[in-house]
Design a protein around this motif. Structure first.
Motif, PDB file in Angstrom:
ATOM      1  N   THR A 184      35.111  39.133  60.133  1.00 50.12           N
ATOM      2  CA  THR A 184      34.660  38.439  58.930  1.00 50.12           C
ATOM      3  C   THR A 184      35.092  39.199  57.681  1.00 50.12           C
ATOM      4  O   THR A 184      35.591  38.600  56.723  1.00 50.12           O
ATOM      5  N   ALA A 185      34.934  40.510  57.699  1.00 50.08           N
ATOM      6  CA  ALA A 185      35.354  41.323  56.550  1.00 50.08           C
ATOM      7  C   ALA A 185      36.858  41.239  56.364  1.00 50.08           C
ATOM      8  O   ALA A 185      37.352  41.122  55.232  1.00 50.08           O
ATOM      9  N   LEU A 186      37.591  41.281  57.445  1.00 53.64           N
ATOM     10  CA  LEU A 186      39.044  41.194  57.380  1.00 53.64           C
ATOM     11  C   LEU A 186      39.490  39.856  56.802  1.00 53.64           C
ATOM     12  O   LEU A 186      40.366  39.798  55.931  1.00 53.64           O
ATOM     13  N   LEU A 187      38.876  38.784  57.257  1.00 53.67           N
ATOM     14  CA  LEU A 187      39.205  37.459  56.729  1.00 53.67           C
ATOM     15  C   LEU A 187      38.862  37.349  55.245  1.00 53.67           C
ATOM     16  O   LEU A 187      39.582  36.704  54.481  1.00 53.67           O
ATOM     17  N   ARG A 188      37.784  38.003  54.829  1.00 50.74           N
ATOM     18  CA  ARG A 188      37.411  38.002  53.420  1.00 50.74           C
ATOM     19  C   ARG A 188      38.498  38.715  52.591  1.00 50.74           C
ATOM     20  O   ARG A 188      38.901  38.229  51.537  1.00 50.74           O
ATOM     21  N   HIS A 189      39.002  39.826  53.098  1.00 50.57           N
ATOM     22  CA  HIS A 189      40.070  40.543  52.386  1.00 50.57           C
ATOM     23  C   HIS A 189      41.360  39.737  52.350  1.00 50.57           C
ATOM     24  O   HIS A 189      42.073  39.740  51.335  1.00 50.57           O
ATOM     25  N   VAL A 190      41.660  39.045  53.435  1.00 52.66           N
ATOM     26  CA  VAL A 190      42.851  38.184  53.456  1.00 52.66           C
ATOM     27  C   VAL A 190      42.711  37.094  52.397  1.00 52.66           C
ATOM     28  O   VAL A 190      43.660  36.811  51.653  1.00 52.66           O
ATOM     29  N   THR A 191      41.538  36.500  52.311  1.00 56.28           N
ATOM     30  CA  THR A 191      41.289  35.444  51.323  1.00 56.28           C
ATOM     31  C   THR A 191      41.414  35.975  49.903  1.00 56.28           C
ATOM     32  O   THR A 191      42.042  35.342  49.039  1.00 56.28           O
ATOM     33  N   ILE A 192      40.849  37.148  49.656  1.00 58.53           N
ATOM     34  CA  ILE A 192      40.925  37.741  48.315  1.00 58.53           C
ATOM     35  C   ILE A 192      42.373  38.063  47.961  1.00 58.53           C
ATOM     36  O   ILE A 192      42.821  37.797  46.843  1.00 58.53           O
ATOM     37  N   ALA A 193      43.116  38.635  48.913  1.00 60.24           N
ATOM     38  CA  ALA A 193      44.530  38.962  48.660  1.00 60.24           C
ATOM     39  C   ALA A 193      45.341  37.693  48.406  1.00 60.24           C
ATOM     40  O   ALA A 193      46.186  37.659  47.501  1.00 60.24           O
ATOM     41  N   ARG A 194      45.081  36.638  49.180  1.00 58.98           N
ATOM     42  CA  ARG A 194      45.786  35.371  48.972  1.00 58.98           C
ATOM     43  C   ARG A 194      45.435  34.785  47.606  1.00 58.98           C
ATOM     44  O   ARG A 194      46.316  34.312  46.874  1.00 58.98           O
ATOM     45  N   ASP A 195      44.158  34.832  47.244  1.00 63.40           N
ATOM     46  CA  ASP A 195      43.731  34.330  45.937  1.00 63.40           C
ATOM     47  C   ASP A 195      44.367  35.143  44.808  1.00 63.40           C
ATOM     48  O   ASP A 195      44.731  34.592  43.763  1.00 63.40           O
ATOM     49  N   PHE A 196      44.522  36.441  45.010  1.00 59.96           N
ATOM     50  CA  PHE A 196      45.157  37.284  44.010  1.00 59.96           C
ATOM     51  C   PHE A 196      46.625  36.893  43.823  1.00 59.96           C
ATOM     52  O   PHE A 196      47.101  36.784  42.695  1.00 59.96           O
ATOM     53  N   CYS A 197      47.320  36.653  44.921  1.00 62.12           N
ATOM     54  CA  CYS A 197      48.724  36.220  44.823  1.00 62.12           C
ATOM     55  C   CYS A 197      48.815  34.876  44.116  1.00 62.12           C
ATOM     56  O   CYS A 197      49.711  34.668  43.284  1.00 62.12           O
ATOM     57  N   ARG A 198      47.890  33.994  44.396  1.00 59.51           N
ATOM     58  CA  ARG A 198      47.853  32.701  43.704  1.00 59.51           C
ATOM     59  C   ARG A 198      47.540  32.905  42.222  1.00 59.51           C
ATOM     60  O   ARG A 198      48.111  32.244  41.367  1.00 59.51           O
ATOM     61  N   TRP A 199      46.656  33.851  41.919  1.00 63.83           N
ATOM     62  CA  TRP A 199      46.337  34.155  40.527  1.00 63.83           C
ATOM     63  C   TRP A 199      47.592  34.657  39.817  1.00 63.83           C
ATOM     64  O   TRP A 199      47.862  34.270  38.672  1.00 63.83           O
ATOM     65  N   LEU A 200      48.353  35.538  40.471  1.00 65.46           N
ATOM     66  CA  LEU A 200      49.601  36.023  39.874  1.00 65.46           C
ATOM     67  C   LEU A 200      50.565  34.871  39.594  1.00 65.46           C
ATOM     68  O   LEU A 200      51.213  34.845  38.544  1.00 65.46           O
ATOM     69  N   GLU A 201      50.658  33.933  40.519  1.00 62.16           N
ATOM     70  CA  GLU A 201      51.539  32.776  40.327  1.00 62.16           C
ATOM     71  C   GLU A 201      51.087  31.934  39.133  1.00 62.16           C
ATOM     72  O   GLU A 201      51.897  31.545  38.302  1.00 62.16           O
ATOM     73  N   ASP A 202      49.783  31.663  39.088  1.00 60.73           N
ATOM     74  CA  ASP A 202      49.238  30.753  38.077  1.00 60.73           C
ATOM     75  C   ASP A 202      49.011  31.414  36.715  1.00 60.73           C
ATOM     76  O   ASP A 202      49.140  30.765  35.677  1.00 60.73           O
ATOM     77  N   ASN A 203      48.628  32.692  36.724  1.00 63.04           N
ATOM     78  CA  ASN A 203      48.240  33.376  35.485  1.00 63.04           C
ATOM     79  C   ASN A 203      49.119  34.576  35.177  1.00 63.04           C
ATOM     80  O   ASN A 203      48.728  35.452  34.404  1.00 63.04           O
ATOM     81  N   GLY A 204      50.280  34.609  35.768  1.00 61.24           N
ATOM     82  CA  GLY A 204      51.175  35.739  35.560  1.00 61.24           C
ATOM     83  C   GLY A 204      51.556  35.946  34.118  1.00 61.24           C
ATOM     84  O   GLY A 204      51.712  37.088  33.659  1.00 61.24           O
ATOM     85  N   ASP A 205      51.681  34.853  33.377  1.00 65.27           N
ATOM     86  CA  ASP A 205      52.037  34.977  31.955  1.00 65.27           C
ATOM     87  C   ASP A 205      50.950  35.720  31.180  1.00 65.27           C
ATOM     88  O   ASP A 205      51.250  36.465  30.244  1.00 65.27           O
ATOM     89  N   MET A 206      49.701  35.542  31.600  1.00 66.20           N
ATOM     90  CA  MET A 206      48.598  36.256  30.964  1.00 66.20           C
ATOM     91  C   MET A 206      48.713  37.761  31.250  1.00 66.20           C
ATOM     92  O   MET A 206      48.485  38.589  30.369  1.00 66.20           O
ATOM     93  N   LEU A 207      49.102  38.118  32.470  1.00 58.80           N
ATOM     94  CA  LEU A 207      49.295  39.528  32.823  1.00 58.80           C
ATOM     95  C   LEU A 207      50.454  40.129  32.025  1.00 58.80           C
ATOM     96  O   LEU A 207      50.342  41.242  31.504  1.00 58.80           O
ATOM     97  N   VAL A 208      51.541  39.393  31.901  1.00 61.77           N
ATOM     98  CA  VAL A 208      52.696  39.869  31.132  1.00 61.77           C
ATOM     99  C   VAL A 208      52.288  40.089  29.677  1.00 61.77           C
ATOM    100  O   VAL A 208      52.625  41.115  29.073  1.00 61.77           O
TER     101      VAL A 208
END
Length: 132
Positions: free
Chosen positions: A8-32
């Motif tokens: 369960t903890a591992l799946l939670r980390h996978v989900t968070i990492a996937r959401d982070f990659c999606r955040w980079l895709e969607d909000n990358g301009d904000m990070l730049v």
């Protein structure tokens, strides 16, 4: 039971990492923009490279060193050198400026994403890349 808890903890980390990659895709301009605001053009380019990797579906874990450096920048970790431009840029930003709020949100996203990627690395599911 213990196996289920770890899974369960591992799946939670996978989900968070996937959401982070999606955040980079969607909000990358904000990070730049946050990297440019607090570090200048060189930092913006570093962020742009990471965002491009995420947007093309590349291995974001290969850019973990850059992500960690960006995280330190957004937390003010590079603002301690009087000679550095980061110190001037960081100190000149007013806390009530909406760009400061945006940079803070980026820092929080980097915190979550990097923690999840480290947990997955420790579990043996990813490796830490050597590309900076």
């Amino acid at each position: 039971m213990k196996h289920s808890t770890h899974m369960t903890a591992l799946l939670r980390h996978v989900t968070i990492a996937r959401d982070f990659c999606r955040w980079l895709e969607d909000n990358g301009d904000m990070l730049v923009a946050a990297a440019e605001l607090l570090g200048g053009a060189d930092w913006a380019e570093r962020a742009r490279v990471v965002v491009a990797v995420a947007r093309t579906g590349g291995p974001v874990t290969a850019r973990v060193h850059t992500l960690e450096a960006l995280r330190r920048l957004l937390h003010g970790g590079h603002a301690d050198s009087i000679d550095g431009s980061e110190a001037f840029l960081f100190s000149s930003l007013h806390p009530d400026d909406p760009r400061a709020t945006s940079a803070m949100r980026c820092a929080e996203a980097l915190d979550r994403g990097l923690r999840a990627m480290e947990a997955l690395r420790l579990a043996g599911l990813t490796t830490r890349g050597v590309t900076a």
